[in-house]
Design a protein around this motif. Sequence first.
Motif, PDB file in Angstrom:
ATOM      1  N   GLU A 144       0.626  -1.312  -0.061  1.00 38.65           N
ATOM      2  CA  GLU A 144      -0.074  -0.084   0.126  1.00 38.65           C
ATOM      3  C   GLU A 144       0.961   1.437  -0.104  1.00 38.65           C
ATOM      4  N   ILE A 145       2.006   1.291   0.796  1.00 39.82           N
ATOM      5  CA  ILE A 145       2.781   2.397   0.722  1.00 39.82           C
ATOM      6  C   ILE A 145       3.609   2.459  -0.623  1.00 39.82           C
ATOM      7  N   PHE A 146       3.735   1.435  -1.200  1.00 35.43           N
ATOM      8  CA  PHE A 146       4.621   1.435  -2.393  1.00 35.43           C
ATOM      9  C   PHE A 146       3.603   2.170  -3.430  1.00 35.43           C
ATOM     10  N   ILE A 147       2.263   1.509  -3.627  1.00 37.35           N
ATOM     11  CA  ILE A 147       1.190   2.034  -4.524  1.00 37.35           C
ATOM     12  C   ILE A 147       0.885   3.626  -4.265  1.00 37.35           C
ATOM     13  N   PHE A 148       0.838   4.081  -2.937  1.00 36.06           N
ATOM     14  CA  PHE A 148       0.994   5.300  -2.581  1.00 36.06           C
ATOM     15  C   PHE A 148       1.829   6.343  -3.138  1.00 36.06           C
ATOM     16  N   THR A 149       3.292   5.834  -3.052  1.00 38.39           N
ATOM     17  CA  THR A 149       4.240   6.560  -3.417  1.00 38.39           C
ATOM     18  C   THR A 149       4.373   6.609  -4.876  1.00 38.39           C
ATOM     19  N   VAL A 150       3.995   5.416  -5.588  1.00 33.83           N
ATOM     20  CA  VAL A 150       4.018   5.442  -7.109  1.00 33.83           C
ATOM     21  C   VAL A 150       2.824   6.479  -7.616  1.00 33.83           C
ATOM     22  N   MET A 151       1.764   6.396  -7.121  1.00 35.93           N
ATOM     23  CA  MET A 151       0.601   7.454  -7.469  1.00 35.93           C
ATOM     24  C   MET A 151       1.172   8.723  -7.316  1.00 35.93           C
ATOM     25  N   THR A 152       1.737   9.057  -6.136  1.00 40.20           N
ATOM     26  CA  THR A 152       2.176  10.483  -5.883  1.00 40.20           C
ATOM     27  C   THR A 152       3.160  10.925  -6.782  1.00 40.20           C
ATOM     28  N   MET A 173       3.617   9.836  -9.898  1.00 41.21           N
ATOM     29  CA  MET A 173       3.096   9.853 -11.336  1.00 41.21           C
ATOM     30  C   MET A 173       2.139  11.424 -11.167  1.00 41.21           C
ATOM     31  N   VAL A 174       1.380  11.763 -10.210  1.00 43.32           N
ATOM     32  CA  VAL A 174       0.989  12.923 -10.385  1.00 43.32           C
ATOM     33  C   VAL A 174       1.834  13.971 -10.571  1.00 43.32           C
ATOM     34  N   PHE A 175       3.048  13.825  -9.711  1.00 45.35           N
ATOM     35  CA  PHE A 175       4.163  14.882  -9.632  1.00 45.35           C
ATOM     36  C   PHE A 175       4.700  15.002 -11.206  1.00 45.35           C
ATOM     37  N   ILE A 176       4.881  13.757 -11.793  1.00 45.08           N
ATOM     38  CA  ILE A 176       5.733  13.805 -13.164  1.00 45.08           C
ATOM     39  C   ILE A 176       4.502  14.400 -14.033  1.00 45.08           C
ATOM     40  N   LEU A 177       3.276  14.170 -13.926  1.00 42.28           N
ATOM     41  CA  LEU A 177       2.294  14.691 -14.886  1.00 42.28           C
ATOM     42  C   LEU A 177       2.181  16.014 -14.839  1.00 42.28           C
ATOM     43  N   TYR A 178       2.474  16.590 -13.452  1.00 38.45           N
ATOM     44  CA  TYR A 178       2.143  18.010 -13.158  1.00 38.45           C
ATOM     45  C   TYR A 178       3.548  18.896 -13.967  1.00 38.45           C
ATOM     46  N   ARG A 179       4.792  18.258 -13.802  1.00 43.22           N
ATOM     47  CA  ARG A 179       5.871  18.755 -14.443  1.00 43.22           C
ATOM     48  C   ARG A 179       5.641  18.571 -15.772  1.00 43.22           C
ATOM     49  N   LYS A 180       5.474  17.815 -16.543  1.00 43.60           N
ATOM     50  CA  LYS A 180       5.182  17.659 -18.234  1.00 43.60           C
ATOM     51  C   LYS A 180       4.023  18.857 -18.465  1.00 43.60           C
ATOM     52  N   GLU A 181       3.171  18.829 -17.555  1.00 44.03           N
ATOM     53  CA  GLU A 181       1.980  19.769 -17.904  1.00 44.03           C
ATOM     54  C   GLU A 181       2.880  21.305 -17.928  1.00 44.03           C
ATOM     55  N   LEU A 182       3.514  21.617 -16.903  1.00 41.67           N
ATOM     56  CA  LEU A 182       4.010  22.610 -16.606  1.00 41.67           C
ATOM     57  C   LEU A 182       5.123  23.009 -17.802  1.00 41.67           C
ATOM     58  N   LYS A 183       5.893  21.797 -18.344  1.00 44.23           N
ATOM     59  CA  LYS A 183       6.663  22.172 -19.328  1.00 44.23           C
ATOM     60  C   LYS A 183       6.030  22.338 -20.694  1.00 44.23           C
ATOM     61  N   LYS A 184       4.920  21.654 -20.775  1.00 43.15           N
ATOM     62  CA  LYS A 184       3.954  21.891 -22.067  1.00 43.15           C
ATOM     63  C   LYS A 184       3.800  23.347 -22.060  1.00 43.15           C
ATOM     64  N   ARG A 185       3.321  23.749 -21.078  1.00 40.06           N
ATOM     65  CA  ARG A 185       2.719  25.072 -21.110  1.00 40.06           C
ATOM     66  C   ARG A 185       3.920  26.171 -21.405  1.00 40.06           C
TER      67      ARG A 185
END
Length: 241
Positions: free
Chosen positions: A52-60, A62-74
Amino acid sequence: MGKLALAKSGASRRNAASRKRKAKASETGASAFQDLVTFFKSPIGERLIVLEIFIFTVMTLMVFILYRKELKKREELQVAMDMIRTVVVETDPIYEDKDDLEILAAAQNISEEMQYFANLNDQLQKEIGSWTDAQKNCEQEGARLISVETREEQYFINKQVERHQKFFWIGVFKDKGKKWSWLSGMEAAVHYWNYYEPNYEANHDCVAVSYDCYYGKCWMAFECDLQIHYICKKVPNDTWL
Protein backbone atom coordinates in the motif's frame (compact mmCIF):
# COMPACT_ATOMS: atom_id res chain seq x y z
CA MET A 1 -46.79 -3.00 45.87
CA GLY A 2 -46.68 -6.30 43.98
CA LYS A 3 -46.93 -4.56 40.62
CA LEU A 4 -44.29 -1.99 41.57
CA ALA A 5 -41.91 -4.73 42.58
CA LEU A 6 -42.50 -6.58 39.31
CA ALA A 7 -41.87 -3.40 37.32
CA LYS A 8 -38.60 -2.74 39.12
CA SER A 9 -37.57 -6.34 38.61
CA GLY A 10 -38.30 -6.10 34.85
CA ALA A 11 -36.35 -2.84 34.52
CA SER A 12 -33.45 -4.34 36.38
CA ARG A 13 -33.36 -7.32 34.02
CA ARG A 14 -33.46 -5.01 30.97
CA ASN A 15 -30.61 -2.89 32.36
CA ALA A 16 -28.61 -6.00 33.04
CA ALA A 17 -29.23 -7.29 29.54
CA SER A 18 -28.21 -3.88 28.06
CA ARG A 19 -24.99 -3.90 30.07
CA LYS A 20 -24.25 -7.39 28.86
CA ARG A 21 -24.80 -6.38 25.20
CA LYS A 22 -22.52 -3.35 25.61
CA ALA A 23 -19.89 -5.41 27.32
CA LYS A 24 -20.13 -8.03 24.59
CA ALA A 25 -19.91 -5.38 21.88
CA SER A 26 -16.90 -3.83 23.59
CA GLU A 27 -15.28 -7.22 23.85
CA THR A 28 -16.10 -7.87 20.17
CA GLY A 29 -14.62 -4.49 19.10
CA ALA A 30 -11.52 -5.03 21.17
CA SER A 31 -11.20 -8.51 19.77
CA ALA A 32 -11.58 -7.23 16.18
CA PHE A 33 -8.97 -4.52 16.76
CA GLN A 34 -6.65 -7.04 18.34
CA ASP A 35 -7.18 -9.34 15.36
CA LEU A 36 -6.37 -6.46 13.00
CA VAL A 37 -3.18 -5.61 14.92
CA THR A 38 -2.22 -9.26 14.91
CA PHE A 39 -2.85 -9.45 11.13
CA PHE A 40 -0.72 -6.40 10.38
CA LYS A 41 2.08 -7.86 12.49
CA SER A 42 1.95 -11.05 10.48
CA PRO A 43 4.18 -11.50 7.36
CA ILE A 44 1.16 -11.15 5.06
CA GLY A 45 -0.01 -8.00 6.85
CA GLU A 46 3.45 -6.48 6.71
CA ARG A 47 3.66 -7.17 2.95
CA LEU A 48 0.23 -5.62 2.50
CA ILE A 49 1.34 -2.45 4.32
CA VAL A 50 4.50 -2.25 2.21
CA LEU A 51 2.45 -2.76 -0.95
CA GLU A 52 0.00 0.00 0.00
CA ILE A 53 2.87 2.40 0.78
CA PHE A 54 4.49 1.53 -2.54
CA ILE A 55 1.25 2.12 -4.46
CA PHE A 56 0.71 5.44 -2.72
CA THR A 57 4.31 6.50 -3.45
CA VAL A 58 4.00 5.52 -7.13
CA MET A 59 0.70 7.39 -7.50
CA THR A 60 2.20 10.47 -5.84
CA LEU A 61 5.22 10.29 -8.16
CA MET A 62 3.00 9.90 -11.23
CA VAL A 63 0.93 12.92 -10.24
CA PHE A 64 4.13 14.92 -9.76
CA ILE A 65 5.53 13.82 -13.15
CA LEU A 66 2.27 14.64 -14.93
CA TYR A 67 2.22 18.02 -13.24
CA ARG A 68 5.81 18.75 -14.34
CA LYS A 69 5.01 17.64 -17.90
CA GLU A 70 2.01 19.92 -17.99
CA LEU A 71 4.11 22.83 -16.76
CA LYS A 72 6.79 22.09 -19.35
CA LYS A 73 4.17 21.82 -22.09
CA ARG A 74 2.74 25.18 -21.08
CA GLU A 75 6.22 26.71 -21.04
CA GLU A 76 6.99 25.31 -24.51
CA LEU A 77 3.68 26.60 -25.84
CA GLN A 78 4.42 30.02 -24.38
CA VAL A 79 7.91 30.06 -25.93
CA ALA A 80 6.43 29.13 -29.32
CA MET A 81 3.76 31.79 -28.93
CA ASP A 82 6.39 34.40 -28.04
CA MET A 83 8.41 33.49 -31.15
CA ILE A 84 5.33 33.76 -33.36
CA ARG A 85 4.46 37.10 -31.78
CA THR A 86 8.00 38.42 -32.39
CA VAL A 87 7.88 37.47 -36.08
CA VAL A 88 4.41 38.93 -36.59
CA VAL A 89 5.20 42.20 -34.78
CA GLU A 90 8.47 42.60 -36.71
CA THR A 91 6.51 42.12 -39.92
CA ASP A 92 3.89 44.67 -38.92
CA PRO A 93 4.09 46.63 -35.60
CA ILE A 94 0.31 47.15 -35.68
CA TYR A 95 -0.01 43.71 -34.04
CA GLU A 96 2.11 44.62 -31.00
CA ASP A 97 -0.83 44.92 -28.59
CA LYS A 98 -2.97 42.15 -30.06
CA ASP A 99 -3.95 39.06 -28.09
CA ASP A 100 -2.72 35.55 -28.86
CA LEU A 101 -5.67 34.59 -31.07
CA GLU A 102 -5.22 37.69 -33.21
CA ILE A 103 -1.47 37.02 -33.43
CA LEU A 104 -2.11 33.44 -34.59
CA ALA A 105 -4.58 34.67 -37.21
CA ALA A 106 -2.04 37.22 -38.43
CA ALA A 107 0.67 34.53 -38.57
CA GLN A 108 -1.63 32.37 -40.69
CA ASN A 109 -2.23 35.25 -43.07
CA ILE A 110 1.51 35.96 -43.34
CA SER A 111 2.21 32.28 -43.99
CA GLU A 112 -0.39 32.18 -46.76
CA GLU A 113 1.02 35.39 -48.25
CA MET A 114 4.56 33.99 -48.26
CA GLN A 115 3.32 30.82 -49.91
CA TYR A 116 1.54 32.92 -52.50
CA PHE A 117 4.76 34.77 -53.30
CA ALA A 118 6.65 31.48 -53.42
CA ASN A 119 4.21 30.09 -55.97
CA LEU A 120 4.29 33.34 -57.90
CA ASN A 121 8.06 33.35 -57.99
CA ASP A 122 8.04 29.79 -59.30
CA GLN A 123 5.85 30.99 -62.15
CA LEU A 124 7.86 34.13 -62.90
CA GLN A 125 11.33 32.69 -62.41
CA LYS A 126 13.19 32.16 -65.67
CA GLU A 127 16.26 30.14 -66.45
CA ILE A 128 19.23 32.53 -66.57
CA GLY A 129 20.13 36.03 -67.70
CA SER A 130 22.23 39.07 -66.94
CA TRP A 131 21.03 41.42 -64.24
CA THR A 132 19.61 43.82 -66.87
CA ASP A 133 17.91 41.01 -68.80
CA ALA A 134 16.48 39.65 -65.57
CA GLN A 135 14.96 43.02 -64.76
CA LYS A 136 13.44 43.32 -68.25
CA ASN A 137 11.99 39.82 -68.08
CA CYS A 138 10.42 40.54 -64.70
CA GLU A 139 8.89 43.79 -66.04
CA GLN A 140 7.35 41.88 -68.94
CA GLU A 141 5.51 39.81 -66.35
CA GLY A 142 4.32 42.92 -64.50
CA ALA A 143 6.92 42.37 -61.76
CA ARG A 144 10.43 43.47 -60.76
CA LEU A 145 13.55 41.85 -59.45
CA ILE A 146 12.74 40.97 -55.88
CA SER A 147 13.08 43.50 -53.08
CA VAL A 148 13.42 42.53 -49.43
CA GLU A 149 11.30 44.35 -46.87
CA THR A 150 11.88 42.33 -43.70
CA ARG A 151 14.49 40.03 -42.21
CA GLU A 152 11.97 37.18 -42.30
CA GLU A 153 11.45 37.67 -46.03
CA GLN A 154 15.23 37.59 -46.59
CA TYR A 155 15.55 34.36 -44.58
CA PHE A 156 12.67 32.87 -46.56
CA ILE A 157 14.49 33.74 -49.81
CA ASN A 158 17.72 32.28 -48.41
CA LYS A 159 16.01 28.95 -47.81
CA GLN A 160 14.58 28.84 -51.32
CA VAL A 161 17.96 29.69 -52.86
CA GLU A 162 19.72 27.11 -50.69
CA ARG A 163 17.24 24.48 -51.80
CA HIS A 164 18.04 25.18 -55.47
CA GLN A 165 21.83 25.41 -54.87
CA LYS A 166 22.15 28.29 -57.36
CA PHE A 167 22.79 32.04 -57.40
CA PHE A 168 19.85 34.40 -57.99
CA TRP A 169 19.78 38.08 -58.96
CA ILE A 170 17.83 40.44 -56.70
CA GLY A 171 16.88 44.10 -57.17
CA VAL A 172 19.98 45.73 -55.66
CA PHE A 173 22.64 47.48 -57.75
CA LYS A 174 25.33 50.13 -57.43
CA ASP A 175 23.93 53.46 -58.62
CA LYS A 176 25.82 56.36 -60.24
CA GLY A 177 26.75 57.65 -56.81
CA LYS A 178 28.38 54.30 -56.05
CA LYS A 179 25.74 53.52 -53.43
CA TRP A 180 23.94 50.21 -53.19
CA SER A 181 20.29 50.91 -53.97
CA TRP A 182 17.01 49.22 -54.77
CA LEU A 183 15.39 49.62 -58.18
CA SER A 184 13.10 52.28 -56.70
CA GLY A 185 16.18 54.41 -56.04
CA MET A 186 16.00 53.92 -52.27
CA GLU A 187 19.35 53.17 -50.66
CA ALA A 188 19.75 49.60 -49.39
CA ALA A 189 20.33 50.75 -45.83
CA VAL A 190 19.51 47.32 -44.41
CA HIS A 191 21.68 44.74 -46.12
CA TYR A 192 22.68 41.09 -45.81
CA TRP A 193 26.20 40.93 -47.24
CA ASN A 194 28.00 37.61 -47.24
CA TYR A 195 31.48 37.19 -45.78
CA TYR A 196 34.00 39.63 -47.36
CA GLU A 197 31.19 41.29 -49.34
CA PRO A 198 30.62 43.59 -51.00
CA ASN A 199 33.91 43.07 -52.79
CA TYR A 200 35.60 45.93 -54.59
CA GLU A 201 36.41 44.21 -57.86
CA ALA A 202 35.78 46.18 -61.03
CA ASN A 203 32.24 46.10 -62.44
CA HIS A 204 30.87 44.03 -59.57
CA ASP A 205 27.88 46.34 -59.44
CA CYS A 206 24.88 43.99 -59.16
CA VAL A 207 23.71 41.85 -56.26
CA ALA A 208 22.75 38.21 -56.16
CA VAL A 209 21.74 35.88 -53.33
CA SER A 210 24.13 33.01 -52.70
CA TYR A 211 23.19 29.53 -51.55
CA ASP A 212 26.35 29.47 -49.41
CA CYS A 213 25.65 32.01 -46.66
CA TYR A 214 27.43 33.44 -43.66
CA TYR A 215 25.04 33.39 -40.67
CA GLY A 216 22.02 34.13 -42.84
CA LYS A 217 23.82 36.86 -44.80
CA CYS A 218 23.78 35.83 -48.45
CA TRP A 219 24.27 38.91 -50.64
CA MET A 220 27.18 38.89 -53.10
CA ALA A 221 28.31 41.49 -55.66
CA PHE A 222 28.85 40.17 -59.20
CA GLU A 223 29.44 41.60 -62.66
CA CYS A 224 26.04 42.55 -64.03
CA ASP A 225 26.62 40.58 -67.24
CA LEU A 226 26.92 37.30 -65.39
CA GLN A 227 24.32 34.81 -66.61
CA ILE A 228 22.56 33.40 -63.56
CA HIS A 229 19.06 32.76 -62.30
CA TYR A 230 16.86 35.50 -60.89
CA ILE A 231 13.75 36.02 -58.76
CA CYS A 232 10.85 38.28 -59.62
CA LYS A 233 8.37 39.81 -57.23
CA LYS A 234 4.94 41.02 -58.15
CA VAL A 235 3.21 43.45 -55.74
CA PRO A 236 1.29 46.74 -56.11
CA ASN A 237 3.54 49.55 -57.40
CA ASP A 238 3.19 51.69 -54.29
CA THR A 239 4.67 48.97 -52.05
CA TRP A 240 8.07 48.72 -53.72
CA LEU A 241 11.11 49.66 -51.71
